[in-house]
Design a protein around this motif. Structure first.
Motif, PDB file in Angstrom:
ATOM      1  N   ILE A 127      -3.759 -39.070  -6.769  1.00  0.00           N
ATOM      2  CA  ILE A 127      -4.404 -37.775  -6.555  1.00  0.00           C
ATOM      3  C   ILE A 127      -3.509 -36.673  -7.102  1.00  0.00           C
ATOM      4  O   ILE A 127      -2.391 -36.466  -6.622  1.00  0.00           O
ATOM      5  N   ASP A 128      -4.013 -35.989  -8.134  1.00  0.00           N
ATOM      6  CA  ASP A 128      -3.284 -34.858  -8.718  1.00  0.00           C
ATOM      7  C   ASP A 128      -3.402 -33.643  -7.805  1.00  0.00           C
ATOM      8  O   ASP A 128      -4.358 -33.528  -7.036  1.00  0.00           O
ATOM      9  N   SER A 151      -8.025 -33.957  -8.955  1.00  0.00           N
ATOM     10  CA  SER A 151      -8.570 -35.057  -9.752  1.00  0.00           C
ATOM     11  C   SER A 151      -7.943 -36.372  -9.302  1.00  0.00           C
ATOM     12  O   SER A 151      -6.807 -36.405  -8.812  1.00  0.00           O
ATOM     13  N   ARG A 152      -8.703 -37.428  -9.479  1.00  0.00           N
ATOM     14  CA  ARG A 152      -8.272 -38.746  -8.997  1.00  0.00           C
ATOM     15  C   ARG A 152      -8.327 -39.773 -10.114  1.00  0.00           C
ATOM     16  O   ARG A 152      -9.233 -39.752 -10.933  1.00  0.00           O
ATOM     17  N   ARG A 174      -7.998 -44.030 -10.551  1.00  0.00           N
ATOM     18  CA  ARG A 174      -7.942 -45.318  -9.854  1.00  0.00           C
ATOM     19  C   ARG A 174      -7.288 -46.339 -10.772  1.00  0.00           C
ATOM     20  O   ARG A 174      -7.647 -46.460 -11.928  1.00  0.00           O
ATOM     21  N   ASN A 176      -0.137 -44.774   2.229  1.00  0.00           N
ATOM     22  CA  ASN A 176      -0.075 -43.578   1.399  1.00  0.00           C
ATOM     23  C   ASN A 176       1.365 -43.356   0.965  1.00  0.00           C
ATOM     24  O   ASN A 176       2.298 -43.740   1.665  1.00  0.00           O
ATOM     25  N   GLN A 226      -5.161 -45.294  -5.727  1.00  0.00           N
ATOM     26  CA  GLN A 226      -5.813 -44.050  -6.120  1.00  0.00           C
ATOM     27  C   GLN A 226      -4.734 -42.978  -6.191  1.00  0.00           C
ATOM     28  O   GLN A 226      -4.042 -42.720  -5.205  1.00  0.00           O
ATOM     29  N   ARG A 258       2.157 -35.728  -7.487  1.00  0.00           N
ATOM     30  CA  ARG A 258       0.976 -36.538  -7.178  1.00  0.00           C
ATOM     31  C   ARG A 258       1.153 -37.295  -5.868  1.00  0.00           C
ATOM     32  O   ARG A 258       2.234 -37.790  -5.563  1.00  0.00           O
ATOM     33  N   LEU A 314      -0.588 -40.586  -3.530  1.00  0.00           N
ATOM     34  CA  LEU A 314      -1.285 -41.828  -3.830  1.00  0.00           C
ATOM     35  C   LEU A 314      -1.685 -42.552  -2.563  1.00  0.00           C
ATOM     36  O   LEU A 314      -1.073 -42.372  -1.510  1.00  0.00           O
TER      37      LEU A 314
END
Length: 139
Positions: free
Chosen positions: A116-117, A121-122, A124, A82, A114, A96, A98
């Motif tokens: 991630i906001d 929302s995601r 890919r 991550n 991936q 963001r 990730l």
């Protein structure tokens, strides 16, 4: 076919994220890799550097970084971790988070990321890299 392989890899990576890591990072991941394909847009200058000092980490030329752990998934080595975008000039990008999963297939580094906001929302992104440098310890 490639899309199915990516989705399978991501599903397995997420499913086995809790599996104990292997004893040490596999040397084949370490080094500098040049992007040759991405669903996030082509970028002739995009690179990632995977290093193991001071711990397994990836840094990308477009500002994201992640701490990684080695995993064995279906008998294959993978790096999963991550991170975030501390090197980005954009405040929206810096917000963001990730998740990233790497594996090597036919001498290429495959990435599933991936993003991630903050609103949940995601996005890919799938990318393929070719090696630019090999660490001196593997020569």
């Amino acid at each position: 076919m490639l899309r199915f392989a990516w989705l399978t890899f991501v599903s397995l990576a997420l499913a086995f994220a809790g599996v104990a890591p292997a004893a040490a990072a596999d040397i084949e991941f370490i080094g500098t890799w040049q992007q040759v394909y991405s669903t996030g847009g082509q970028c002739a200058d995009c690179r990632v550097v995977i290093r193991s000092d001071p711990g397994l980490q990836v840094d990308a030329s477009n500002g994201w970084t992640a701490d990684l752990k080695e995993k064995t998934i279906n008998g294959e080595q993978a790096l999963i971790g991550n991170g975030n975008w501390p090197g980005s000039a954009s405040a929206a990008a810096k917000a963001r988070a990730l998740s990233a999963a790497f594996k090597i297939h036919q001498n290429r580094l495959l990435l599933v990321m991936q993003i991630i906001d903050p609103n949940g929302s995601r996005i890919r992104v799938h990318a393929v890299f070719e090696r630019l440098t090999v660490p001196k310890s593997s020569i």
